[in-house]
Write an enzyme that holds these catalytic residues in place. Structure first.
Site, short mmCIF file in Angstrom:
data_model
loop_
_atom_site.label_atom_id
_atom_site.label_comp_id
_atom_site.label_asym_id
_atom_site.label_seq_id
_atom_site.Cartn_x
_atom_site.Cartn_y
_atom_site.Cartn_z
N HIS A 55 0.85 -1.19 0.00
CA HIS A 55 0.00 0.00 0.00
C HIS A 55 0.88 1.24 0.00
CE1 HIS A 55 -3.84 -2.02 1.81
NE2 HIS A 55 -3.27 -2.76 0.87
N GLU A 57 0.95 3.90 1.73
CA GLU A 57 1.43 4.33 3.04
C GLU A 57 2.63 3.50 3.49
OE1 GLU A 57 -1.71 3.56 2.09
OE2 GLU A 57 -3.15 4.23 3.59
N CYS A 88 -2.36 -0.32 7.46
CA CYS A 88 -1.61 0.94 7.34
C CYS A 88 -1.73 1.77 8.61
CB CYS A 88 -2.09 1.71 6.12
SG CYS A 88 -1.67 0.86 4.58
#
Length: 151
Positions: A55, A57, A88
């Site tokens: 992801h 992040e 995250c």
């Protein structure tokens, strides 16, 4: 709806989200800022890297940690175009991010103001200051456009 100027780091996160679209990734971008300087910028890489943890992040936090030479990013702010998921949010807490800014809410998969609400749990190690909504319209349009093209 009042539209406020979008801060430069969020504009960079939106650029990262657009770059994700170009490589077939879900349009989420993230930027880590230290002392007013962008030290990491990333977009989703789950498909590109065959990595479920890829992801935006997580990728940006890894880059920032390498940049500062520590897993603790307590002097850093994170800008992301979509409300972080539980994975995250956990990483944000562990990294000790000072402030989290996110553009669009994610009622389906978000875990900051929706779902798990990770930062609200007593077991949460660190709770960043959270600000939402800046760049929401732009981020939501990117996501809607991406998914409309897939249907």
């Amino acid at each position: 709806m009042t539209r406020w100027p979008i801060p430069l780091p969020m504009l960079e996160a939106l650029e990262q989200a657009r770059a994700a679209v170009a490589v077939g990734e879900v349009p989420v971008g993230a930027v880590v800022v230290l002392d007013g300087e962008v030290i990491a910028a990333a977009h989703n890489r789950t498909r590109s890297d065959a990595d479920p943890t890829g992801h935006a992040e997580i990728v940006a936090l890894r880059m920032a940690a390498t940049h500062v030479g520590s897993e603790r990013l307590g002097a850093c702010d994170l800008y992301v175009t979509l409300e972080p998921c539980a994975m995250c949010a956990g990483a944000i807490s562990h990294a000790r991010i000072a402030r989290l800014y996110y553009a669009a809410p994610d009622p389906k998969g978000g875990a900051v103001e929706h779902g798990a609400r990770v930062f609200d749990h007593p077991q949460c190690l660190h709770r960043p200051e959270v600000y939402s909504g800046m760049g929401e319209v732009e981020a939501a349009e990117l996501l809607r456009g991406f998914f409309a093209g897939r249907r």
